[in-house]
Design an enzyme around this catalytic site. Sequence first.
Site, PDB file in Angstrom:
ATOM      1  N   HIS A  62     -23.433  -5.644  22.140  1.00  0.00           N
ATOM      2  CA  HIS A  62     -25.439  -5.252  21.787  1.00  0.00           C
ATOM      3  C   HIS A  62     -26.368  -5.846  23.277  1.00  0.00           C
ATOM      4  CE1 HIS A  62     -24.035  -3.647  18.343  1.00  0.00           C
ATOM      5  NE2 HIS A  62     -22.829  -4.869  18.576  1.00  0.00           N
ATOM      6  N   HIS A 179     -16.816   0.262  12.214  1.00  0.00           N
ATOM      7  CA  HIS A 179     -17.174  -1.219  11.985  1.00  0.00           C
ATOM      8  C   HIS A 179     -16.230  -0.554  10.134  1.00  0.00           C
ATOM      9  CE1 HIS A 179     -20.605  -4.516  10.782  1.00  0.00           C
ATOM     10  NE2 HIS A 179     -20.114  -3.389   9.525  1.00  0.00           N
ATOM     11  N   ASP A 305     -18.609  -8.963  20.004  1.00  0.00           N
ATOM     12  CA  ASP A 305     -19.422  -7.657  19.197  1.00  0.00           C
ATOM     13  C   ASP A 305     -21.052  -9.091  19.790  1.00  0.00           C
ATOM     14  OD1 ASP A 305     -21.078  -7.032  17.499  1.00  0.00           O
ATOM     15  OD2 ASP A 305     -20.211  -8.213  16.035  1.00  0.00           O
TER      16      ASP A 305
END
Length: 427
Positions: A62, A179, A305
């Site tokens: 991210h 997810h 992540d």
Amino acid sequence: MSAQILRGGTVVNVDGQRRADVVVDGDRIVDVVASGVDVAGATDIDVSGCVVMPGLVDIQVHFREPGGTEAEDISSGAAGAARGGMTAVVMMPNTTPAIDRVEVVRDVRAAAAGAPVDVHTSSCLSVDRQGERLVDFAALYAEGVRVFTDDGDVLADAGLMRQALEATLALPGMVVSQHCEDPSLVAGGAINEGAVSAALGVGGRPREAEEVIVARDVALARLTGGRYHVLHLSTSLALAHVRRAKRDGARVTCEVTPQHLVLTDADVERLGTNGKMNPPLRTHVDVAALRQGLVAGDVDAVATDHAPHPPAAKARDLATAPPGMLGVETAVSVVWTHLVSRGLMSPSRAVEVLSASPARIAGLEGHGQPVAPGSPANICVLDPTETWRVEPATMASKSLNSPFAGDTLTGRVRLTMRRGVIQHQLG
């Protein structure tokens, strides 16, 4: 540019390792020669005592651009990735605006021009990640997108999930990533449901919330024949479904994060909000199962992540602080410290899960290739014995939320080369 030769290292590929020197000319590896062989006109780079392996690939990061650049942007995130030995990453689409159409993909690509690693982006599965209408898969695929996910949220509608998996049959290389937490079971939950959440007085996210979605999606993958990838697998319960699906020939893969291989919900008591992520840190049983699955091949890849948040956001209480941890600069060192250095995983298997397999899953041509003549010169050089202390303030990220802050890790990236150009090198 003259040829370069990485001298004195041990070349590690998925099929084994050997002492050798690596000759790079332009953007390619042109030879792998016996240590000490003279190569006329080449510039020597001393990597004595180091491991020379394919550049690492992180398929879940991210970088917060567009819309969240106070926490991270593509420039800072990519700089951290290069420091962590990575040559390619895949951004998740839960940005503002969401990456759900061709125009946003092009904007991200433009923002990534000149980054020290190859920055690819996934796309949402549903428009604006609302779970109501699927994106235009064909248009986004034509733009180069291969990974589709509503990461951060589960695509809860089974009918839409079936349609998404069916779309992979017509678009070679497309993969649907999920997810996996049932939203009705984790609503209001901050950490793993159990004794720790009860002791801290916060809502829990039960392990079964992951199992329910993985079981459903694996069944849909069997039904459709579509490609399905489980993001940041966290429980032994879900792993059992993945293992069974693989045995039955379903097109199913999964990844695990470094933190889920090392930390448990008990660590949240000392880490505070830096120990909060979704899916949450689980139990010792889960950590043991994920480690065993990674070594055995049931777990396909390690992905970070990487989820930066500004200090002020993480300074809130455990119930309201945002979930997420930094990961790109520490991933290989965490794996090396806790698995390779302890003899639980071979260096070659580490190359498989940190480079070759994630590149295959995301369809990243030119990455994850062996250190061998003819391969692109995407290379990570790691000193396997160097110890270093994790100090978030010295990292490239704009944020500080590392769960490994203050830890001493073994194994440090000395050099990262992408297409023959050094993008990171320690002095």
